[in-house]
Design a protein around this motif. Structure first.
Motif, PDB file in Angstrom:
ATOM      1  N   UNK A  34      57.728 103.475  -7.816  1.00  9.73           N
ATOM      2  CA  UNK A  34      58.554 104.253  -6.889  1.00  9.73           C
ATOM      3  C   UNK A  34      58.102 105.709  -6.796  1.00  9.73           C
ATOM      4  N   UNK A  35      57.479 106.234  -7.861  1.00 10.21           N
ATOM      5  CA  UNK A  35      57.058 107.642  -7.847  1.00 10.21           C
ATOM      6  C   UNK A  35      56.083 107.934  -6.715  1.00 10.21           C
ATOM      7  N   UNK A  36      54.945 107.231  -6.585  1.00  8.71           N
ATOM      8  CA  UNK A  36      54.050 107.542  -5.464  1.00  8.71           C
ATOM      9  C   UNK A  36      54.641 107.215  -4.105  1.00  8.71           C
ATOM     10  N   UNK A  37      55.488 106.186  -4.016  1.00  7.73           N
ATOM     11  CA  UNK A  37      56.091 105.865  -2.716  1.00  7.73           C
ATOM     12  C   UNK A  37      57.048 106.973  -2.290  1.00  7.73           C
ATOM     13  N   UNK A  38      57.866 107.459  -3.219  1.00  6.94           N
ATOM     14  CA  UNK A  38      58.788 108.545  -2.890  1.00  6.94           C
ATOM     15  C   UNK A  38      58.039 109.827  -2.541  1.00  6.94           C
ATOM     16  N   UNK A  39      56.958 110.122  -3.263  1.00  9.71           N
ATOM     17  CA  UNK A  39      56.156 111.297  -2.932  1.00  9.71           C
ATOM     18  C   UNK A  39      55.516 111.154  -1.555  1.00  9.71           C
ATOM     19  N   UNK A  40      55.061 109.958  -1.233  1.00  9.80           N
ATOM     20  CA  UNK A  40      54.480 109.719   0.086  1.00  9.80           C
ATOM     21  C   UNK A  40      55.501 109.994   1.184  1.00  9.80           C
ATOM     22  N   UNK A  41      56.687 109.445   1.048  1.00  8.66           N
ATOM     23  CA  UNK A  41      57.725 109.641   2.065  1.00  8.66           C
ATOM     24  C   UNK A  41      58.184 111.094   2.107  1.00  8.66           C
ATOM     25  N   UNK A  42      58.306 111.718   0.937  1.00  8.97           N
ATOM     26  CA  UNK A  42      58.751 113.114   0.875  1.00  8.97           C
ATOM     27  C   UNK A  42      57.767 114.036   1.583  1.00  8.97           C
ATOM     28  N   UNK A  43      56.502 113.928   1.222  1.00  9.51           N
ATOM     29  CA  UNK A  43      55.511 114.853   1.784  1.00  9.51           C
ATOM     30  C   UNK A  43      55.240 114.581   3.257  1.00  9.51           C
ATOM     31  N   UNK A  70      47.129 109.912   1.887  1.00  9.95           N
ATOM     32  CA  UNK A  70      47.146 108.539   1.377  1.00  9.95           C
ATOM     33  C   UNK A  70      46.077 108.269   0.312  1.00  9.95           C
ATOM     34  N   UNK A  71      44.818 108.679   0.470  1.00 15.39           N
ATOM     35  CA  UNK A  71      43.852 108.392  -0.602  1.00 15.39           C
ATOM     36  C   UNK A  71      44.275 108.917  -1.965  1.00 15.39           C
ATOM     37  N   UNK A  72      44.819 110.118  -2.017  1.00 16.97           N
ATOM     38  CA  UNK A  72      45.287 110.655  -3.285  1.00 16.97           C
ATOM     39  C   UNK A  72      46.464 109.876  -3.847  1.00 16.97           C
ATOM     40  N   UNK A  73      47.367 109.442  -2.976  1.00 18.34           N
ATOM     41  CA  UNK A  73      48.526 108.678  -3.443  1.00 18.34           C
ATOM     42  C   UNK A  73      48.122 107.306  -3.957  1.00 18.34           C
ATOM     43  N   UNK A  74      47.077 106.708  -3.377  1.00 16.45           N
ATOM     44  CA  UNK A  74      46.609 105.419  -3.885  1.00 16.45           C
ATOM     45  C   UNK A  74      46.090 105.544  -5.317  1.00 16.45           C
ATOM     46  N   UNK A  75      45.362 106.617  -5.590  1.00 14.79           N
ATOM     47  CA  UNK A  75      44.858 106.828  -6.949  1.00 14.79           C
ATOM     48  C   UNK A  75      45.987 107.232  -7.900  1.00 14.79           C
ATOM     49  N   UNK A  76      46.950 107.969  -7.387  1.00 15.71           N
ATOM     50  CA  UNK A  76      48.105 108.313  -8.211  1.00 15.71           C
ATOM     51  C   UNK A  76      48.900 107.056  -8.569  1.00 15.71           C
ATOM     52  N   UNK A  77      48.934 106.084  -7.667  1.00 12.31           N
ATOM     53  CA  UNK A  77      49.599 104.815  -7.945  1.00 12.31           C
ATOM     54  C   UNK A  77      48.968 104.121  -9.139  1.00 12.31           C
TER      55      UNK A  77
END
Length: 263
Positions: A34-43, A70-77
């Protein structure tokens, strides 16, 4: 059976064990996902227009920032998912099951191999889910060729393998699950100070080396280049070097720690 066949059989058994644990107790994986998904939606929806105007130098266009983010969030996932691996390994070490495994006629490294392969599979599934959410809110990669998509997937798997071995080592040195979670927190913290959210050259001069000389930034820039057609430069080789270096370090660290006789 040959020693290789026994190793494959025992590793497969341990892999099934870890996948069953993940299926029966999904709360940890879901919380970390949920952390990267919430950050994705927030930003995207809160800061997207402002950030896209600052990065692109033009008018606000949320789609530009989605592509950048998105590329950064995929690696953060991947970093988030491997924290669950550290916790799982720590639980095995502290709850007595490893002591039981040591008395059984099984291939000893199979325990770690099961954790690593299971974690990599979970990372891939998590990346697919976050990627699906990104596509649903507007991410597109229309210029990437099939070879570039394959290279991007290979980089994600290699990065997941490297971080998983590091997470296994962190789990082995932790006295309990809470300590394992805390020890693995840099795997989430490092993407926050990388180029995942803003370009490195937009950061203060004293901070730029911190963002640049770490594993996430070259991997993110390489993934952006593959999916969006931006310049990769030397980041591709740096990303591969970081992945191989971390994987080798994590492997030898984990196996040495695991093979140490309990006190």
């Amino acid at each position: 059976m040959s020693s290789l066949s026994l190793a494959v059989r025992d590793s497969s058994t341990m892999l099934r064990r870890n996948l069953l644990h993940a299926r029966r107790y999904p709360s940890l994986t879901l919380n970390l996902l949920l952390t990267p998904i919430m950050l994705l939606l927030l930003f995207v929806y809160i800061f997207g227009d402002v950030m896209s105007a600052g990065i692109g130098g033009g008018g606000p266009d949320r789609s530009q920032y989605i592509a950048y983010l998105v590329p950064g969030l995929l690696l953060m996932t991947i970093g988030s998912t491997t924290i669950g691996t550290a916790v799982s390994v720590s639980n095995d070490m502290t709850e007595g099951i490893i002591a039981r495994f040591r008395t059984m006629a099984i291939h000893r490294p199979a325990v770690l191999v099961g954790h690593v392969v299971g974690s990599v599979l979970q990372c891939v599934a998590s990346v697919v889910l976050v990627g699906a959410v990104a596509v649903a809110i507007g991410f597109r990669s229309t210029d990437a060729t099939a070879l570039e998509w394959l290279a991007a997937f290979g980089l994600l798997v290699l990065f997941a393998l490297a971080l998983t071995w590091i997470a296994v080592g962190m789990g082995l040195i932790s006295p309990n699950a809470e300590a394992a979670s805390n020890n693995a927190m840099p795997l989430i913290f490092l993407p926050l100070i990388s180029s995942a959210f803003t370009p490195v050259d937009s950061m203060p001069g004293w901070f730029q080396p911190i963002a640049e000389y770490q594993p996430f930034t070259p991997a993110i820039e390489t993934l952006r280049g593959l999916l969006l057609g931006t310049e990769i430069g030397h980041n591709g080789w740096l990303a591969i070097a970081w992945c191989l270096g971390l994987a080798v370090l994590g492997y030898f660290w984990s196996t040495a720690r695991f093979n140490r006789d309990p006190k």
